[in-house]
Design an enzyme around this catalytic site. Sequence first.
Site, PDB file in Angstrom:
ATOM      1  CB  SER A  52      50.006  55.415 -58.022  1.00 55.04           C
ATOM      2  OG  SER A  52      51.226  55.908 -58.562  1.00 55.04           O
ATOM      3  N   GLY A  89      51.548  54.647 -53.902  1.00 55.63           N
ATOM      4  CA  GLY A  89      52.592  54.954 -52.939  1.00 55.63           C
ATOM      5  C   GLY A  89      53.458  53.784 -52.541  1.00 55.63           C
ATOM      6  CG  ASN A 120      55.861  55.265 -55.159  1.00 58.20           C
ATOM      7  OD1 ASN A 120      55.595  56.443 -55.383  1.00 58.20           O
ATOM      8  ND2 ASN A 120      55.000  54.290 -55.375  1.00 58.20           N
ATOM      9  CG  ASP A 201      49.629  63.820 -60.728  1.00 52.43           C
ATOM     10  OD1 ASP A 201      49.717  63.808 -61.975  1.00 52.43           O
ATOM     11  OD2 ASP A 201      49.525  62.785 -60.055  1.00 52.43           O
ATOM     12  CG  HIS A 204      49.654  59.348 -61.311  1.00 50.32           C
ATOM     13  ND1 HIS A 204      50.017  60.266 -60.328  1.00 50.32           N
ATOM     14  CD2 HIS A 204      50.063  58.136 -60.863  1.00 50.32           C
ATOM     15  CE1 HIS A 204      50.599  59.621 -59.323  1.00 50.32           C
ATOM     16  NE2 HIS A 204      50.645  58.327 -59.633  1.00 50.32           N
TER      17      HIS A 204
END
Length: 230
Positions: A52, A89, A120, A201, A204
Amino acid sequence: MSQLAAIFAAFALSCCNKPATGGPWPTTATATAQAPRPPAGPKRLIVAFGDSLYAGYGLKPGESWPAKLEKALWAKGINAKVVNAGVSGDTTAAARARLAFVLDAQPRAPDLVAVGLGGNDMLRGLAPAEARANIDAILTELDRRKIPALLTGMLAAPNLGADYAKDFNPIFPALANKHKAALVPFLLQPVVGRPELIQPDHVHPTAKGIDLIVADTVDDVAKALPAKPG
């Protein structure tokens, strides 16, 4: 390091993003008038193969690291096409499984592949040995195809403990050394400890954060390109 721990802890509990907001945004006419153009010269093909952080999760079109990297290379006089092959992801295992498909889908062998994976795996607590083996396999395949690589590294969240970090953090410099790949030790370094550059979040980067990351990495990418295009 406490800020980094907060970033990754929030990500582990998060299942979605909210797009970064900001403005005012330029009108279409203004954006078109100001749109940069590729310089003259042979075009370099770069594939950004990652998760991502490459895909541009939560950002608008044109705001991802690959998209802005392309324009930054143009500004340096390098006519480059940066293909965004980031998948949000993606684990190292999932990326390893799709590598050949991505490479075979290009019009020719890339001049450079940037590899940004492992985050991840770490956030899911997967064994660092698995991440190491998968990234090693990815770089081995690039070696086999005689494609130069740039590895953008990740660090383990401190809340995972010293033992995990001891096994995870050395993956990237060790594999870069093994495969003679260029290395950015920690892709997110320019935005760590700067919450205004992180999306809601807490993981990011915002578009402005991506600007800093591009500025921090564009020279590494330029140096990793071979002297002549493939």
